[in-house]
Write a protein that holds these residues in place. Structure first.
Motif, PDB file in Angstrom:
ATOM      1  N   GLU A   1      40.544  -5.267 -59.782  1.00 28.02           N
ATOM      2  CA  GLU A   1      39.903  -4.620 -60.919  1.00 28.02           C
ATOM      3  C   GLU A   1      40.959  -4.369 -61.985  1.00 28.02           C
ATOM      4  OE1 GLU A   1      36.849  -4.721 -60.829  1.00 28.02           O
ATOM      5  OE2 GLU A   1      36.595  -5.061 -58.690  1.00 28.02           O
ATOM      6  N   GLY A   2      40.991  -5.246 -62.994  1.00 28.11           N
ATOM      7  CA  GLY A   2      42.023  -5.200 -64.016  1.00 28.11           C
ATOM      8  C   GLY A   2      41.859  -4.086 -65.028  1.00 28.11           C
ATOM      9  N   ASP A   3      40.760  -3.330 -64.947  1.00 28.79           N
ATOM     10  CA  ASP A   3      40.542  -2.229 -65.883  1.00 28.79           C
ATOM     11  C   ASP A   3      40.707  -0.870 -65.224  1.00 28.79           C
ATOM     12  OD1 ASP A   3      38.297  -2.542 -64.270  1.00 28.79           O
ATOM     13  OD2 ASP A   3      36.901  -1.834 -65.808  1.00 28.79           O
ATOM     14  N   LEU A   4      41.266  -0.843 -64.009  1.00 30.52           N
ATOM     15  CA  LEU A   4      41.320   0.410 -63.257  1.00 30.52           C
ATOM     16  C   LEU A   4      42.730   0.802 -62.824  1.00 30.52           C
ATOM     17  CD1 LEU A   4      38.110   0.084 -61.022  1.00 30.52           C
ATOM     18  CD2 LEU A   4      38.387   1.302 -63.189  1.00 30.52           C
ATOM     19  N   GLY A   5      43.747   0.386 -63.548  1.00 31.87           N
ATOM     20  CA  GLY A   5      45.095   0.867 -63.262  1.00 31.87           C
ATOM     21  C   GLY A   5      45.267   2.290 -63.778  1.00 31.87           C
ATOM     22  N   ILE A   6      46.054   3.110 -63.063  1.00 32.64           N
ATOM     23  CA  ILE A   6      46.140   4.534 -63.422  1.00 32.64           C
ATOM     24  C   ILE A   6      47.228   4.823 -64.460  1.00 32.64           C
ATOM     25  CG2 ILE A   6      45.142   5.290 -61.247  1.00 32.64           C
ATOM     26  CD1 ILE A   6      47.980   6.053 -60.338  1.00 32.64           C
TER      27      ILE A   6
ATOM     28  N   ALA B   1      44.504   4.077 -67.818  1.00 31.33           N
ATOM     29  CA  ALA B   1      44.076   5.462 -67.612  1.00 31.33           C
ATOM     30  C   ALA B   1      43.001   5.860 -68.624  1.00 31.33           C
ATOM     31  CB  ALA B   1      45.276   6.403 -67.701  1.00 31.33           C
ATOM     32  N   ALA B   2      43.170   5.436 -69.885  1.00 34.62           N
ATOM     33  CA  ALA B   2      42.169   5.759 -70.897  1.00 34.62           C
ATOM     34  C   ALA B   2      40.841   5.069 -70.603  1.00 34.62           C
ATOM     35  CB  ALA B   2      42.685   5.363 -72.284  1.00 34.62           C
ATOM     36  N   THR B   3      40.909   3.869 -70.017  1.00 33.39           N
ATOM     37  CA  THR B   3      39.675   3.163 -69.638  1.00 33.39           C
ATOM     38  C   THR B   3      38.934   3.929 -68.546  1.00 33.39           C
ATOM     39  OG1 THR B   3      40.709   1.050 -70.168  1.00 33.39           O
ATOM     40  CG2 THR B   3      38.736   0.983 -68.807  1.00 33.39           C
ATOM     41  N   ILE B   4      39.667   4.437 -67.565  1.00 31.27           N
ATOM     42  CA  ILE B   4      39.040   5.241 -66.506  1.00 31.27           C
ATOM     43  C   ILE B   4      38.398   6.484 -67.115  1.00 31.27           C
ATOM     44  CG2 ILE B   4      39.464   6.569 -64.399  1.00 31.27           C
ATOM     45  CD1 ILE B   4      41.775   4.636 -63.795  1.00 31.27           C
ATOM     46  N   LEU B   5      39.106   7.108 -68.055  1.00 32.07           N
ATOM     47  CA  LEU B   5      38.550   8.277 -68.746  1.00 32.07           C
ATOM     48  C   LEU B   5      37.234   7.925 -69.423  1.00 32.07           C
ATOM     49  CD1 LEU B   5      38.711  11.147 -69.947  1.00 32.07           C
ATOM     50  CD2 LEU B   5      40.156  10.215 -71.755  1.00 32.07           C
TER      51      LEU B   5
ATOM     52  N   ALA C   1      39.163   8.345 -58.878  1.00 33.77           N
ATOM     53  CA  ALA C   1      38.110   7.713 -59.685  1.00 33.77           C
ATOM     54  C   ALA C   1      38.252   6.201 -59.662  1.00 33.77           C
ATOM     55  CB  ALA C   1      38.179   8.236 -61.119  1.00 33.77           C
ATOM     56  N   ALA C   2      39.498   5.704 -59.734  1.00 32.06           N
ATOM     57  CA  ALA C   2      39.726   4.258 -59.675  1.00 32.06           C
ATOM     58  C   ALA C   2      39.282   3.690 -58.339  1.00 32.06           C
ATOM     59  CB  ALA C   2      41.213   3.955 -59.915  1.00 32.06           C
ATOM     60  N   VAL C   3      39.615   4.388 -57.251  1.00 28.77           N
ATOM     61  CA  VAL C   3      39.207   3.940 -55.917  1.00 28.77           C
ATOM     62  C   VAL C   3      37.690   3.901 -55.810  1.00 28.77           C
ATOM     63  CG1 VAL C   3      39.150   4.604 -53.473  1.00 28.77           C
ATOM     64  CG2 VAL C   3      41.317   4.640 -54.740  1.00 28.77           C
ATOM     65  N   ASP C   4      37.042   4.941 -56.290  1.00 29.06           N
ATOM     66  CA  ASP C   4      35.582   5.023 -56.189  1.00 29.06           C
ATOM     67  C   ASP C   4      34.920   3.864 -56.926  1.00 29.06           C
ATOM     68  OD1 ASP C   4      33.209   6.645 -55.363  1.00 29.06           O
ATOM     69  OD2 ASP C   4      32.882   6.717 -57.526  1.00 29.06           O
ATOM     70  N   LEU C   5      35.389   3.577 -58.142  1.00 29.50           N
ATOM     71  CA  LEU C   5      34.811   2.484 -58.919  1.00 29.50           C
ATOM     72  C   LEU C   5      35.136   1.126 -58.304  1.00 29.50           C
ATOM     73  CD1 LEU C   5      35.649   3.786 -62.504  1.00 29.50           C
ATOM     74  CD2 LEU C   5      33.350   3.494 -61.563  1.00 29.50           C
TER      75      LEU C   5
END
Length: 480
Positions: free
Chosen positions: A301-306, A310-314, A370-374
């Protein structure tokens, strides 16, 4: 001397070294140093070896050059060159890309473009502009349609594309396809059909060819040929991790593994998920849809790095949810929503930021959770409740991992964050019409020593040792 294994991972940021006693199956020591792949890869490796020796007295002398590795078991993995770029040419858009993705994901590659049906001149031009390192030519189940893949082979043969073409389609046309491409002056590699039967993937052959090309490319591009006298760069890092997970699940001929499992690898740029298990739909009144997924599966998942994302997860989760999780999970901290938002924006802009306060660690843990969950929700299958004439039923697609009993966290945040166990804690369950088929109550483990790459490197030559390392160094954790 052969009782000692030196296991190396050439990363884009750090070169990591692990020393393992092959007799006792124990880690003697670990070290890392900044990677020097842009100059001379030997410098970073030698610095890591020196640090290893200074702390653990591994060698008979202080390493001044790589000759200290002579006569030892030395294996390596690398992710330093970035992903191998693959363009896919196939028959059916969804099926083609999914099959190619499964072949690529475990072998250090990424899909940069795909076409379907009979390709035309504009699509060939688009492939040329993508500058792929490999073209994966697929299409047709064995014994099925040959017209489309033969047409595409002829168009590719007449093009100026000079990258290797891996033929992984209908075996009934394989010889003719290869002949067409060779007459056109192309480098051709023939592997098993990635979809030999409807709804069935068989990606190992294509994955192995991708792995070989990946290693040839990074060995040349990143100067690893400078160390090949002493170091055998055998696997891309993602494949090493996947092999470690497979060994941990399946075991060896003489020792049982832990069975089906799920691994989440949380990084600054991506969150990767590996699963081992057939994941066949379970339960009553089940209707299966889509492809049968591979036993060993990896998603990225290239959009879920912390850090980088991070802003994408937000944006995906929302500030209210993240702030609520921070307050509920860490009641000792009283952090304003604005402070949390400012911290997330700062680490997105300056990805090298490390936590300066304890609540920063808690915020990182909330982001990682949140990254893990997604990422897990995207990796696992789904089921949807429908009402049919015969009554209620469930439509399943993807892997059903609800009965998977092992969940392992790996990556830097699990090594360095004091709240690592929180990251694997489950979120609230909601009775939805569409449900993600994630593990329901797995046992939780952490790869505290960042050892999975090393286990994977040893899995072929020393499987018993590798399995012992896996079982001894994956540490159980209790939820906070």
């Amino acid at each position: 001397m052969t009782s000692l294994a030196i296991l190396i991972d050439f990363g884009s940021t750090f070169t990591k070294v692990t020393a393992v006693d092959l007799i006792d199956a124990r880690v003697i020591g670990k070290s890392q140093a900044p990677s020097t792949v842009l100059t001379d890869v030997r410098e970073g490796l030698l610095q890591a070896l020196t640090g290893l020796h200074e702390r653990h007295r591994i060698f008979d002398r202080l390493p001044k050059d790589l000759s200290v590795l002579a006569g030892r078991v030395v294996l390596a993995s690398s992710s330093a060159a970035g992903g191998l770029r693959i363009a896919v040419v196939g028959n059916v858009p969804g099926l083609t890309v999914e099959a190619a993705n499964q072949a690529a994901m475990g072998a250090g590659a990424k899909i940069v473009g795909s076409t379907a049906f009979k390709i035309v001149a504009d699509e060939i031009h688009e492939i040329e502009t993508l500058r792929p390192d490999m073209i994966l030519l697929t299409g047709g189940v064995d014994g099925g349609d040959t017209a489309t893949i033969l047409h595409n082979a002829r168009v590719l043969a007449q093009s100026v594309i000079a990258t290797p073409i891996v033929v992984a389609g209908n075996r009934g046309a394989a010889d003719e396809i290869c002949e067409i491409l060779r007459v056109g002056g192309k480098e051709v590699l023939l592997v098993d059909n990635v979809m030999p039967k409807a709804r069935t993937l068989a990606v190992e052959g294509a994955r192995e060819e991708i792995r070989k090309l990946f290693m040839e490319r990074i060995t040349h591009a990143k100067g690893l040929d400078q160390v090949k006298e002493f170091v055998s760069v055998v696997l891309p890092t993602p494949m090493a991790v996947l092999e470690a997970v497979r060994l941990g699940a399946d075991g060896t001929a003489g020792k049982k593994g832990w069975g089906d499992m799920l691994i989440v690898d949380v990084g600054g740029a991506t969150t990767d998920v590996h699963s081992i298990g057939h994941g066949h739909p379970a339960g009553e009144n089940v209707i299966a849809r889509g492809l049968d997924e591979p036993y060993a599966k990896r998603t990225v998942e290239g959009d879920l790095g912390i850090r980088f994302n991070a802003a994408t997860i937000l944006n995906r989760v929302g500030l209210d949810k993240l702030a609520g999780d921070l307050g509920q999970g860490f009641p000792n901290f009283s952090i304003e929503r604005e402070s949390l938002q400012a911290y997330i924006e700062r680490i997105s802009e300056d990805t090298g930021t490390v936590p300066q306060a304890e609540w920063h660690c808690a915020a990182d843990a909330v982001l990682a959770r949140a990254a893990v969950d997604l990422a897990v929700a995207r990796h696992v299958g789904r089921r949807e409740r429908i009402v049919a004439r015969e009554g209620e039923a469930w439509v399943h697609s993807g892997k059903d991992l609800r009965d998977t009993h092992t969940l392992i966290g790996t990556g830097g945040v699990f090594v360095h964050n004091p709240f690592a166990s929180y990251i694997l804690s489950p979120g609230a369950t909601i009775d939805e019409r569409v449900q993600a088929l994630r593990p329901r109550s797995p046992d939780l483990f952490l790869d505290f020593s960042y050892l999975l790459y090393a286990v994977g490197l040893l899995s072929q030559s020393h499987p018993e040792v590798a399995l012992k390392l896996f079982k001894n160094y994956m540490k159980p954790v209790a939820l906070r």
